[in-house]
Design a protein around this motif. Structure first.
Motif, short mmCIF file in Angstrom:
data_model
loop_
_atom_site.label_atom_id
_atom_site.label_comp_id
_atom_site.label_asym_id
_atom_site.label_seq_id
_atom_site.Cartn_x
_atom_site.Cartn_y
_atom_site.Cartn_z
N LYS A 108 32.02 32.95 -19.09
CA LYS A 108 31.67 33.55 -17.80
C LYS A 108 30.42 34.41 -17.91
CE LYS A 108 36.44 33.61 -16.08
NZ LYS A 108 37.55 34.46 -15.62
N PHE A 109 30.19 34.99 -19.12
CA PHE A 109 29.05 35.88 -19.29
C PHE A 109 27.79 35.15 -19.75
CE2 PHE A 109 32.88 38.42 -19.92
CZ PHE A 109 32.68 39.45 -19.02
N MET A 110 27.88 33.89 -19.92
CA MET A 110 26.73 33.12 -20.38
C MET A 110 25.96 32.57 -19.19
SD MET A 110 28.16 30.99 -23.66
CE MET A 110 28.84 31.81 -25.10
N ASP A 111 24.62 32.88 -19.17
CA ASP A 111 23.74 32.33 -18.15
C ASP A 111 22.94 31.21 -18.81
OD1 ASP A 111 22.04 31.69 -16.14
OD2 ASP A 111 21.36 33.75 -15.74
N LEU A 112 23.38 30.00 -18.58
CA LEU A 112 22.75 28.87 -19.27
C LEU A 112 21.28 28.71 -18.86
CD1 LEU A 112 25.59 26.19 -19.13
CD2 LEU A 112 24.93 27.70 -21.03
N ASP A 113 20.96 29.02 -17.59
CA ASP A 113 19.55 28.92 -17.15
C ASP A 113 18.67 29.91 -17.90
OD1 ASP A 113 20.26 26.93 -15.43
OD2 ASP A 113 20.47 28.27 -13.68
N ALA A 114 19.22 31.14 -18.06
CA ALA A 114 18.43 32.15 -18.77
C ALA A 114 18.22 31.73 -20.22
CB ALA A 114 19.14 33.50 -18.70
N PHE A 115 19.34 31.20 -20.85
CA PHE A 115 19.20 30.75 -22.22
C PHE A 115 18.20 29.60 -22.33
CE2 PHE A 115 23.65 32.46 -23.11
CZ PHE A 115 23.14 33.61 -23.73
N GLN A 116 18.20 28.73 -21.31
CA GLN A 116 17.25 27.62 -21.34
C GLN A 116 15.81 28.11 -21.23
OE1 GLN A 116 18.16 24.39 -21.89
NE2 GLN A 116 15.96 24.00 -22.06
N LYS A 117 15.61 29.11 -20.37
CA LYS A 117 14.26 29.69 -20.23
C LYS A 117 13.80 30.34 -21.53
CE LYS A 117 14.48 30.53 -15.23
NZ LYS A 117 14.50 31.56 -14.17
#
Length: 513
Positions: A108-117
């Motif tokens: 729930k705390f993981m922002d995949l878009d942010a990690f991808q950026k």
């Protein structure tokens, strides 16, 4: 009831059927023959296209065939497939029993878009770093290659130089320049060089004065001072009469001051101002401004022009009272009405006083174009021998003609030649030594220090007073300062002039070493 006739059996016609079957069989046979021929032709073509195989190659191919994996038994494959499906089912059942609650809470705390950026940015940074690293490595390789090609530095043998011995410079030196280049030395004594030129000019001095004055050479100067071509052309007849004794720049400034003060300038007034400016040691413009102020009743500026310095008594005195002004010049006193006409009359009379009258005529300003023409003729004269040729130039900001000197081909001496006992260089050093005020100034090119050491060693052996300085180029400039000419541009600011009251540091005095 009629009796039915018995049925008569008839024979079927098989002849037509036989013909049809025969035709069909014939066609099939033909087709079969054609197919056989076609197959034979195709096999022949395939065989003809195949490359020839040697016996060794055939054996190698057979070995490769033997090494091929054995054919898989379909029954075994089916059994293995069933076993794999059973294992997969058991793994699925095991996964269903795994507790994924903790993992889901973290997701729930993981922002995949942010990690991808971040991942994309890190990739870009890595690529940029890689490019810079590649450049640094390439430059490193280039430098290594250059180092491999660079010869090992071998220092030149040591040069021993004597310590300088500072001494006072002569008050009236007779300077001889020794210009030191890498190949040798050139000699130049300005006094001796100019002596025949000035003697020739003295003989024709009257021919160097103005015979005719043209407006065109002074147009830019006068238009800049007076503001427009129309003003300059209007003032020209009044100004031009002083061309042979005063710089026209000063005359134009005085003319401008008179116009600004409401006084109509004329030739007589400008002549009077030119005469008065000399004993007051002021420019014409300053005197004109003082006269303008006096016509308006203010004599302060005029009194400040007093040439006397304490403790000597003042030469100029003036006071205004009761509508009159009392002027004094030394022992001469005169009282006039405080009107512009009477004040101007006083200054006109003052210009007729002995010691002031026509004093400006004692000074001569020569025609620069005539001097230039004379010097150009002299430059081609074989009587002016020496190491330098010259060209006369008129520079707009200079009040004299300048000679641009250029070394002649073959002038001077090489280092080897000047070491000879009776060389021109040794004779020159002896002449300088014999002159009580003689000084040798070695002017050294940046790449000629070794040649200077050789030349200075010989000069020291003779005992010549000398000093040295760096020289940017061998070309020299000499001013014909004894013949003043008209400037064609405003006077440039005096070098080193600062704000009033500023401390001025004098340059170091030249000394012998």
């Amino acid at each position: 009831m009629a009796k039915r006739k018995p049925h008569e059996e008839q024979e079927l016609p098989f002849v037509a059927l036989m013909d049809t079957m025969t035709n069909v069989v014939g066609v099939l046979i033909i087709v079969l023959v054609m197919v056989g021929l076609s197959v034979a032709s195709a096999v022949k073509k395939v065989l003809s296209d195949l490359p020839p195989v040697t016996k060794e190659e055939l054996q190698q191919i057979q070995e490769q065939v033997k090494q091929l994996p054995e054919k898989i038994d379909p029954v075994k494959v089916e059994e293995q497939q069933k076993q794999s499906e059973a294992q997969l089912k058991r793994a699925i059942e095991d996964l269903k029993t795994v507790d994924t609650a903790d993992l889901q809470s973290k997701m729930k705390f993981m922002d995949l878009d942010a990690f991808q950026k971040q991942l994309d940015q890190r990739r870009k940074d890595r690529e940029a770093s890689k490019v810079e690293t590649d450049k640094i490595l390439a430059e490193l390789e280039r430098l290594k290659a250059l180092l491999d090609k660079t010869p090992v530095y071998q220092p030149p043998p040591p040069t021993y130089v004597r310590l300088p011995n500072p001494r006072a410079y002569p008050e009236k030196p007779n300077e001889t320049r020794v210009l030191v280049a890498k190949q040798g030395v050139l000699f130049f004594n300005q006094v001796k060089f100019l002596q025949p030129i000035l003697e020739g000019m003295d003989k024709v001095k009257s021919q160097l004065e103005y015979q005719k004055v043209e407006y065109a050479p002074f147009a830019k100067l006068l238009e800049g001072i007076l503001g427009s071509p129309a003003n300059a052309q209007k003032a020209w007849p009044e100004i031009a009469t002083l061309v042979d004794r005063v710089q026209l720049e000063y005359v134009a400034l005085a003319y401008k001051a008179l116009v600004a003060g409401g006084i109509p300038p004329n030739k007589a007034l400008l002549n009077d101002i030119a005469d008065i400016a000399i004993p007051t040691r002021q420019t014409m413009a300053v005197v004109a401004e003082a006269i303008v102020a006096a016509t308006k009743g203010d004599v302060t500026a005029w009194v400040k022009l007093d040439p006397a310095r304490p403790p000597a008594p003042p030469v100029i005195k003036a006071s205004a009272a009761g509508g009159k002004i009392t002027f004094s010049w030394g022992a001469i006193t005169k009282e006039v009405k405080a009107t512009p006409k009477d004040v101007l009359g006083y200054f006109h009379d003052l210009a007729k006083v002995p010691g002031i009258e026509n004093v400006s005529k004692a000074r001569t300003v020569y025609d620069a174009t005539r001097i230039q023409a004379l010097l150009q003729r002299a430059a081609s004269s074989p009587l002016l021998a020496g190491s330098y040729g010259f060209e006369a130039k008129i520079l707009p900001t200079l009040p004299y003609v300048q000679l641009a000197l250029t070394p002649k081909s073959g002038g001077g001496e090489t280092i080897e030649a000047m070491k000879q006992p009776n060389s021109a260089y040794i004779r020159l050093m002896r002449d300088i030594k014999a002159d009580p005020n003689g000084v040798a100034i070695f002017q050294v090119m940046p790449d000629a220090f070794e040649a200077y050491l050789e030349a200075r060693k010989l000069a020291d052996e003779v005992g010549v007073p000398a000093t040295w300085e760096f020289l940017a180029k061998l070309d020299l400039a000499v001013n014909i300062s004894g013949y003043e000419v008209q400037r064609l541009a405003p006077t440039p600011p005096r070098a080193g002039a600062g704000a009033p009251g500023a401390v001025t540091i004098a340059p170091p005095k030249r000394s012998l070493d």
